[in-house]
Design a protein around this motif. Structure first.
Motif, PDB file in Angstrom:
ATOM      1  N   ILE A 138     -15.077  25.816  22.133  1.00 21.81           N
ATOM      2  CA  ILE A 138     -15.192  27.537  22.888  1.00 21.81           C
ATOM      3  C   ILE A 138     -15.091  27.876  21.310  1.00 21.81           C
ATOM      4  CG2 ILE A 138     -13.589  28.295  23.435  1.00 21.81           C
ATOM      5  CD1 ILE A 138     -15.044  29.606  26.023  1.00 21.81           C
ATOM      6  N   LYS A 139     -15.891  28.947  20.985  1.00 23.29           N
ATOM      7  CA  LYS A 139     -15.602  29.909  19.821  1.00 23.29           C
ATOM      8  C   LYS A 139     -14.675  31.347  20.262  1.00 23.29           C
ATOM      9  CE  LYS A 139     -20.952  30.058  18.877  1.00 23.29           C
ATOM     10  NZ  LYS A 139     -22.185  30.914  19.190  1.00 23.29           N
ATOM     11  N   ASP A 140     -14.398  31.902  19.495  1.00 16.96           N
ATOM     12  CA  ASP A 140     -13.263  32.874  19.298  1.00 16.96           C
ATOM     13  C   ASP A 140     -13.939  33.880  19.464  1.00 16.96           C
ATOM     14  OD1 ASP A 140     -11.251  31.559  17.876  1.00 16.96           O
ATOM     15  OD2 ASP A 140     -11.820  32.388  15.997  1.00 16.96           O
ATOM     16  N   ASN A 141     -13.263  34.412  21.546  1.00 20.27           N
ATOM     17  CA  ASN A 141     -13.158  35.503  21.988  1.00 20.27           C
ATOM     18  C   ASN A 141     -14.197  34.879  22.858  1.00 20.27           C
ATOM     19  OD1 ASN A 141     -12.140  37.580  20.713  1.00 20.27           O
ATOM     20  ND2 ASN A 141     -14.188  37.226  19.516  1.00 20.27           N
ATOM     21  N   GLY A 142     -14.459  33.609  23.192  1.00 24.89           N
ATOM     22  CA  GLY A 142     -15.402  32.795  24.329  1.00 24.89           C
ATOM     23  C   GLY A 142     -14.916  33.139  25.124  1.00 24.89           C
ATOM     24  N   ASP A 180      -1.196  27.923  34.396  1.00 24.03           N
ATOM     25  CA  ASP A 180      -1.267  28.812  33.857  1.00 24.03           C
ATOM     26  C   ASP A 180      -0.898  28.596  32.128  1.00 24.03           C
ATOM     27  OD1 ASP A 180      -0.707  31.302  35.516  1.00 24.03           O
ATOM     28  OD2 ASP A 180      -0.146  31.586  34.074  1.00 24.03           O
ATOM     29  N   ASN A 181       0.279  27.261  32.141  1.00 24.06           N
ATOM     30  CA  ASN A 181       1.345  27.035  30.537  1.00 24.06           C
ATOM     31  C   ASN A 181      -0.264  26.821  30.157  1.00 24.06           C
ATOM     32  OD1 ASN A 181       3.356  28.111  31.708  1.00 24.06           O
ATOM     33  ND2 ASN A 181       4.252  26.514  32.370  1.00 24.06           N
ATOM     34  N   LEU A 182      -0.764  25.451  30.665  1.00 22.14           N
ATOM     35  CA  LEU A 182      -2.337  24.767  29.209  1.00 22.14           C
ATOM     36  C   LEU A 182      -2.884  25.658  29.230  1.00 22.14           C
ATOM     37  CD1 LEU A 182      -2.523  21.820  31.656  1.00 22.14           C
ATOM     38  CD2 LEU A 182      -1.555  21.901  29.539  1.00 22.14           C
ATOM     39  N   ALA A 183      -3.758  26.927  29.742  1.00 22.85           N
ATOM     40  CA  ALA A 183      -4.527  27.822  29.543  1.00 22.85           C
ATOM     41  C   ALA A 183      -3.408  28.589  28.641  1.00 22.85           C
ATOM     42  CB  ALA A 183      -5.015  28.866  30.416  1.00 22.85           C
ATOM     43  N   LYS A 184      -2.531  29.411  29.506  1.00 23.68           N
ATOM     44  CA  LYS A 184      -1.741  29.531  27.407  1.00 23.68           C
ATOM     45  C   LYS A 184      -0.994  29.324  26.408  1.00 23.68           C
ATOM     46  CE  LYS A 184       0.235  32.971  30.671  1.00 23.68           C
ATOM     47  NZ  LYS A 184       1.136  33.575  31.521  1.00 23.68           N
ATOM     48  N   MET A 185      -1.037  27.671  26.524  1.00 26.58           N
ATOM     49  CA  MET A 185      -0.880  27.163  25.426  1.00 26.58           C
ATOM     50  C   MET A 185      -1.709  26.972  24.733  1.00 26.58           C
ATOM     51  SD  MET A 185       1.582  23.954  26.925  1.00 26.58           S
ATOM     52  CE  MET A 185       0.265  22.994  26.206  1.00 26.58           C
ATOM     53  N   LYS A 189      -6.615  34.051  26.324  1.00 30.15           N
ATOM     54  CA  LYS A 189      -5.381  34.727  27.738  1.00 30.15           C
ATOM     55  C   LYS A 189      -6.217  34.292  28.748  1.00 30.15           C
ATOM     56  CE  LYS A 189      -5.051  40.182  26.944  1.00 30.15           C
ATOM     57  NZ  LYS A 189      -5.909  40.891  26.734  1.00 30.15           N
ATOM     58  N   ILE A 190      -5.619  35.442  29.389  1.00 25.18           N
ATOM     59  CA  ILE A 190      -6.117  35.459  31.422  1.00 25.18           C
ATOM     60  C   ILE A 190      -6.267  36.623  31.801  1.00 25.18           C
ATOM     61  CG2 ILE A 190      -5.745  35.180  33.217  1.00 25.18           C
ATOM     62  CD1 ILE A 190      -3.081  32.846  32.411  1.00 25.18           C
ATOM     63  N   MET A 191      -7.447  36.705  31.809  1.00 29.53           N
ATOM     64  CA  MET A 191      -8.437  38.029  31.578  1.00 29.53           C
ATOM     65  C   MET A 191      -8.021  38.273  33.059  1.00 29.53           C
ATOM     66  SD  MET A 191      -9.580  38.451  28.682  1.00 29.53           S
ATOM     67  CE  MET A 191     -10.508  40.314  28.999  1.00 29.53           C
ATOM     68  N   LEU A 226     -10.737  33.228  31.506  1.00 37.77           N
ATOM     69  CA  LEU A 226     -10.049  33.477  30.210  1.00 37.77           C
ATOM     70  C   LEU A 226     -10.702  33.394  29.054  1.00 37.77           C
ATOM     71  CD1 LEU A 226      -8.992  29.812  31.418  1.00 37.77           C
ATOM     72  CD2 LEU A 226      -7.330  32.447  31.302  1.00 37.77           C
ATOM     73  N   LYS A 227     -10.434  34.111  28.142  1.00 41.86           N
ATOM     74  CA  LYS A 227     -10.912  34.871  26.678  1.00 41.86           C
ATOM     75  C   LYS A 227     -10.070  33.345  25.853  1.00 41.86           C
ATOM     76  CE  LYS A 227     -13.228  38.612  25.044  1.00 41.86           C
ATOM     77  NZ  LYS A 227     -13.443  39.473  25.656  1.00 41.86           N
ATOM     78  N   LYS A 228     -10.710  33.209  24.767  1.00 41.37           N
ATOM     79  CA  LYS A 228     -10.173  32.713  23.568  1.00 41.37           C
ATOM     80  C   LYS A 228     -10.027  33.636  22.846  1.00 41.37           C
ATOM     81  CE  LYS A 228      -8.891  28.428  21.456  1.00 41.37           C
ATOM     82  NZ  LYS A 228      -7.981  29.205  21.024  1.00 41.37           N
ATOM     83  N   TYR A 229      -8.597  33.218  22.396  1.00 43.17           N
ATOM     84  CA  TYR A 229      -8.130  33.823  20.945  1.00 43.17           C
ATOM     85  C   TYR A 229      -7.378  32.923  19.342  1.00 43.17           C
ATOM     86  CZ  TYR A 229      -3.860  33.581  22.235  1.00 43.17           C
ATOM     87  OH  TYR A 229      -2.389  33.013  22.756  1.00 43.17           O
TER      88      TYR A 229
END
Ligand code: SAM
Length: 229
Positions: A138-142, A180-185, A189-191, A226-229
């Motif tokens: 995924i792209k940044d901010n995707g 939750d942890n896998l997303a954050k790791m 970002k959890i929107m 979720l939003k990728k950063y």
């Protein structure tokens, strides 16, 4: 006689032609589809991935708005139904359907603007790599929309009844904390995160055939944006 427990690939290949008539489809159409619909409203038109698209019940939302979509699924028969529905978009190159295990999704890095993956995690035994794969493509901010049946919902396997046959598909429950942890790791970002209880769902629209869930105290499904950063 004990029922055979099918893998996701074999199970969905077996039930593909009946999947859209399964009674739970009515549930998802009523209570999950509107969530996806409002997410799509705010997505910038781009290139997206439906990971575990099944028969493509959500694809029209993206294709009608002009997105370019790749739909992947581990079940060729589910994809066949999907391809039949969207011939027009396939012929114009707006939709590409690929039979693939999402865990084997090795592509160019950062190539998607968005990913949707709904009710697929519970088909995968070890989800540790799912978010790693999504994070790399995924792209940044995707943005990602991930939903699933809640691990606390009272069920052990996916059960479908068709033509007097019962098809049982193996199901894996993943604690919300793990998701939750896998997303954050993986730098998502959890929107938005919601656990949906029957009482909340039926406020707007009651489905009589799911009335038996009214006494269930646990949530039925959950979703993340979720939003990728
Ligand atoms: C419950 S269906 C949901 C389909 C679709 N997302 C929808 O909303 O209708 C789960 C789908 O995930 C697919 N699936 C399961 N494991 C998968 C994997 N590892 N990679 C790709 N697809 C998978 C199944 O074949 C099935 O079509």
């Amino acid at each position: 006689m004990k029922n055979i427990i099918y893998s996701a690939k074999d199970g969905y290949n077996t039930i593909a032609e009946y999947y859209d008539d399964w009674k739970w489809q009515k549930f998802w159409k009523n209570y999950e589809f509107p969530i996806i619909e409002s997410w799509v409203e705010n997505l910038v038109i781009g290139k997206g991935l439906d990971a575990g698209s099944g028969t493509g019940n959500n694809l029209g939302l993206f294709l009608d708005k002009g997105h370019n979509v790749t739909a992947i699924d581990i079940s060729s028969s589910m994809l066949d139904v999907c391809k039949n529905k969207y011939k027009k978009f396939i012929s114009t190159g707006k939709l590409n359907c690929i039979e693939l295990d999402l865990l084997n999704l090795f592509e160019n890095r950062k190539s998607y603007d968005w990913i949707i993956c709904n009710r697929v995690l519970s088909n995968i035994e070890n989800i540790d790599n799912v978010f790693r794969v999504f994070a790399s493509i995924i792209k940044d901010n995707g943005e990602c929309l991930i939903s699933d049946v809640h691990p606390l919902h009272c069920y052990d396997q996916t059960n479908m009844f068709f033509e007097n046959k019962q098809i049982v598909i193996e199901t894996f429950k993943h604690p919300i904390k793990l998701v939750d942890n896998l997303a954050k790791m993986n730098k998502f970002k959890i929107m938005e995160f919601k656990e949906l209880y029957y009482a909340d769902l039926v406020k707007s629209n009651t489905l009589i055939e799911f009335d038996y869930l009214k006494d269930q105290k646990s949530p039925i499904f959950f979703y993340y944006i979720l939003k990728k950063y």
